[in-house]
Design a protein around this motif. Sequence first.
Motif, PDB file in Angstrom:
ATOM      1  N   MET B  20       0.848  -1.184   0.000  1.00 32.87           N
ATOM      2  CA  MET B  20       0.000   0.000   0.000  1.00 32.87           C
ATOM      3  C   MET B  20       0.882   1.231   0.000  1.00 32.87           C
ATOM      4  SD  MET B  20      -3.040   0.970   2.495  1.00 32.87           S
ATOM      5  CE  MET B  20      -4.375   0.783   1.353  1.00 32.87           C
ATOM      6  N   GLU B  21       0.542   2.161  -0.837  1.00 32.27           N
ATOM      7  CA  GLU B  21       1.345   3.367  -0.901  1.00 32.27           C
ATOM      8  C   GLU B  21       0.448   4.583  -0.767  1.00 32.27           C
ATOM      9  OE1 GLU B  21       3.773   3.599  -4.347  1.00 32.27           O
ATOM     10  OE2 GLU B  21       5.117   5.080  -3.454  1.00 32.27           O
ATOM     11  N   MET B  22       0.825   5.462   0.142  1.00 36.12           N
ATOM     12  CA  MET B  22       0.108   6.716   0.312  1.00 36.12           C
ATOM     13  C   MET B  22       0.941   7.781  -0.388  1.00 36.12           C
ATOM     14  SD  MET B  22      -1.943   5.168   2.370  1.00 36.12           S
ATOM     15  CE  MET B  22      -3.014   6.398   3.091  1.00 36.12           C
ATOM     16  N   LEU B  62      -5.024   6.252   9.639  1.00 33.52           N
ATOM     17  CA  LEU B  62      -5.664   4.931   9.555  1.00 33.52           C
ATOM     18  C   LEU B  62      -7.042   5.052   8.933  1.00 33.52           C
ATOM     19  CD1 LEU B  62      -5.039   2.648  12.645  1.00 33.52           C
ATOM     20  CD2 LEU B  62      -3.711   2.937  10.572  1.00 33.52           C
ATOM     21  N   ASN B  63      -7.758   6.101   9.320  1.00 35.23           N
ATOM     22  CA  ASN B  63      -9.100   6.284   8.767  1.00 35.23           C
ATOM     23  C   ASN B  63      -9.066   6.542   7.265  1.00 35.23           C
ATOM     24  OD1 ASN B  63     -10.661   5.849  11.044  1.00 35.23           O
ATOM     25  ND2 ASN B  63     -10.353   7.929  11.789  1.00 35.23           N
ATOM     26  N   VAL B  64      -7.992   7.165   6.802  1.00 36.33           N
ATOM     27  CA  VAL B  64      -7.840   7.338   5.352  1.00 36.33           C
ATOM     28  C   VAL B  64      -7.585   5.975   4.705  1.00 36.33           C
ATOM     29  CG1 VAL B  64      -6.339   8.253   3.549  1.00 36.33           C
ATOM     30  CG2 VAL B  64      -7.062   9.724   5.429  1.00 36.33           C
ATOM     31  N   ILE B  65      -6.725   5.181   5.360  1.00 40.40           N
ATOM     32  CA  ILE B  65      -6.384   3.886   4.772  1.00 40.40           C
ATOM     33  C   ILE B  65      -7.619   3.007   4.636  1.00 40.40           C
ATOM     34  CG2 ILE B  65      -5.068   1.753   5.076  1.00 40.40           C
ATOM     35  CD1 ILE B  65      -2.887   3.347   6.398  1.00 40.40           C
ATOM     36  N   ASN B  66      -8.471   2.999   5.682  1.00 41.83           N
ATOM     37  CA  ASN B  66      -9.621   2.107   5.526  1.00 41.83           C
ATOM     38  C   ASN B  66     -10.882   2.818   5.047  1.00 41.83           C
ATOM     39  OD1 ASN B  66     -10.602   3.268   7.804  1.00 41.83           O
ATOM     40  ND2 ASN B  66     -10.642   1.417   9.025  1.00 41.83           N
ATOM     41  N   GLY B  67     -10.694   3.971   4.485  1.00 44.80           N
ATOM     42  CA  GLY B  67     -11.763   4.579   3.707  1.00 44.80           C
ATOM     43  C   GLY B  67     -12.830   5.297   4.494  1.00 44.80           C
ATOM     44  N   VAL B  76      -4.174   6.983  -2.904  1.00 47.89           N
ATOM     45  CA  VAL B  76      -3.881   5.760  -2.177  1.00 47.89           C
ATOM     46  C   VAL B  76      -3.728   4.651  -3.205  1.00 47.89           C
ATOM     47  CG1 VAL B  76      -4.684   4.131  -0.452  1.00 47.89           C
ATOM     48  CG2 VAL B  76      -5.242   6.553  -0.212  1.00 47.89           C
ATOM     49  N   TRP B  77      -2.592   3.994  -3.177  1.00 45.01           N
ATOM     50  CA  TRP B  77      -2.350   2.878  -4.102  1.00 45.01           C
ATOM     51  C   TRP B  77      -2.333   1.599  -3.305  1.00 45.01           C
ATOM     52  CZ3 TRP B  77      -0.672   3.045  -9.491  1.00 45.01           C
ATOM     53  CH2 TRP B  77      -0.825   4.328 -10.069  1.00 45.01           C
ATOM     54  N   PHE B  78      -3.148   0.628  -3.741  1.00 42.19           N
ATOM     55  CA  PHE B  78      -3.199  -0.656  -3.054  1.00 42.19           C
ATOM     56  C   PHE B  78      -2.897  -1.753  -4.051  1.00 42.19           C
ATOM     57  CE2 PHE B  78      -5.709  -4.236  -1.176  1.00 42.19           C
ATOM     58  CZ  PHE B  78      -4.935  -4.373  -0.034  1.00 42.19           C
ATOM     59  N   ARG B  79      -1.854  -2.503  -3.793  1.00 46.99           N
ATOM     60  CA  ARG B  79      -1.430  -3.609  -4.649  1.00 46.99           C
ATOM     61  C   ARG B  79      -1.282  -3.174  -6.108  1.00 46.99           C
ATOM     62  NH1 ARG B  79      -3.351  -9.266  -2.177  1.00 46.99           N
ATOM     63  NH2 ARG B  79      -1.848  -9.066  -0.515  1.00 46.99           N
ATOM     64  N   GLY B  80      -0.569  -2.073  -6.287  1.00 45.81           N
ATOM     65  CA  GLY B  80      -0.217  -1.655  -7.638  1.00 45.81           C
ATOM     66  C   GLY B  80      -1.327  -0.946  -8.394  1.00 45.81           C
TER      67      GLY B  80
END
Lengths: 362, 270
Positions: B20-22, B62-67, B76-80
């Motif tokens: 995951m890349e922010m 964290l709240n950004v990561i889980n939407g 936000v990049w998740f798995r490419g």
Amino acid sequence: MFYREAGQYNTTYEKDMQVFPIKQDKIGIAIWLVLAYLFVPFFGIPGLEYGFAMNAIMIPVLIFTITTIGLNILVGFTGQISLGTGAFMGVGAYACYKLTSYFPDVNIIVLILASGFVSAIVGALFGLPSLRIKGFYLVVATLAAQFFLEWCFIRVGWLYNYNASGAIEVPQREVFGWIVTGPSAEPVTRYLVVLSILIFLAIIAGNLTRGRIGRSWMMIRDMDIAAELIGVRPLTAKLSAFAVSSYFIGVSGALMVFMWLGAAEVESFDVNHSFLYLFMVILGGLGSITGSFMGAAFIWTFPIVLKELGKSWFGINATVMENVSLVAIGVMIVVILIAEPHGMARLWQIIKQKLRIWPFPH
Amino acid sequence: MTATDSYVTPDGRTIGGVMMEMKNITLRFGGVVAIKDISFDIREGEIRAIIGPNGAGKSSMLNVINGFYHPQEGEVWFRGEKRPSMKPYQIAAQGIARTFQNIALFHGMTTVENVMTGRQLMMKKNFLWQMLRVGPAMAEEVVHRRRCEEIIDFLEIQHIRKEPVGNLPYGLQKRVELARALAMEPKLLLLDEPMAGMNVEEKEDMSRFILDVNDQYGTTIALIEHDMSVVMDLADRVVVLDYGKMLADGTPDEVQKNQAVIDAYLGVEH
């Protein structure tokens, strides 16, 4: 003493997930079923006149139990408060009335069960505001549903086939040669029909609330943000709760008119009744199917018992006793809610827990 | 080291490429800037810590990561793949689970029911089967129950299986919450202060569980924690935030020696 689970082991998860994992509870339920199917139809309630026991106690209690289970799904399991119960029962009743006039040849029990779907659709529709608003505001929204539907029951003549009285009257229908509805239907037939539908629906409610869908309801109730982050769609969970709840309530409304009242006007579905059903849910126990049985039975029979006692013991006339019972029931609600906010179902659980380890305190 | 390289940590675990890349995340609440232009990545299989003083924007991150929050700027990049704006339940379906700073268990339910809620997305049987609760519906229920019991065993909470979670002590509630998150079989597990308010023994237990989860299930973990010794022991890499800005990003050793971090934590002479 006899209520022990010693020596009873659940070796599979199926067994562990039963509603009544303890043998004594199973025996208890079997006794209740035998009483309900084999004793009451023949003897009524001992000490009471047969017709009175059936028409004034057994049939309404069973019907209101269905209402209470339905409302409990919404209020107790999903945490969405509704004051539109009376009107949703009305939707079921009017839908059933219309269905009987369109399909006079179809089995009336099928029509009663089908009328619940109309109520489910209307319920889901009025449940839409719950996606945006909670608590008191939702109460107001459901109250609006109540008044809007009541208005429909009066103003929309199509609903009661434009008859002059403005009331819906139940036609006579037979199922396999037995007269089930209408003035000449025997109390015992109506009782057995209502009882069977109640048991059928109670099992469905029990299954739903223990499975994935029931869990999604309870997740929304307990912590809606966490529920969403775990993967529950609030839309699906809330609307399905409204729909299922309204289905139960609609069926009970149809039963109320077709199996008990025989004819009904808008007064049978007013907001006072909505409150009554909410009392049944809260007093019986939020989020408990067993509690729904207790709540409905208690709230319905308590004033009757009080009235009879007042008449036979103190010679007080019925009108006075009616008011006394109103006061008494108000006091009971306050007392029970202070003593045990989770209602009679929790009290019953505590009693069972104590019995299990009796005579030791813990 | 590029985004796809994997490497082996000193304790012998293999860390994969970037999961995951922010990128340049900025999050504002009205005029308040909670997160300002922060970029960092989380690699496959690592334990990533986010630390910082109170109000640094860790929980917001964290709240950004889980939407739960949608950043005004940044990607936000998740798995490419660049993640479009999604609802929290869709992100849960992607395999991101979390625990909460203030425990967010379902208080009306028992421990095992709470853990079962984690399986919600994996249960597929439709309404009709749920109604009947026989055959395939029951089989599904049992399969997931068995999996939940494994997790309950793993976290050593068998004895409170049938307790309503509202009655449990704090430390156990935290553990049930971890069990619930694990039941989702997440690819990325977000832990928001998993050790807050615990005593030393409970912290040791929790640290052990976090390491075991990472080790046995290969779960990537991003955690927020205030206890520095725990963070420095557990984490492979640490991001340090302060007032929504990034102070440092690196291994625990690098971060500890970083002057900006020392200043933020200990204060600077004026």
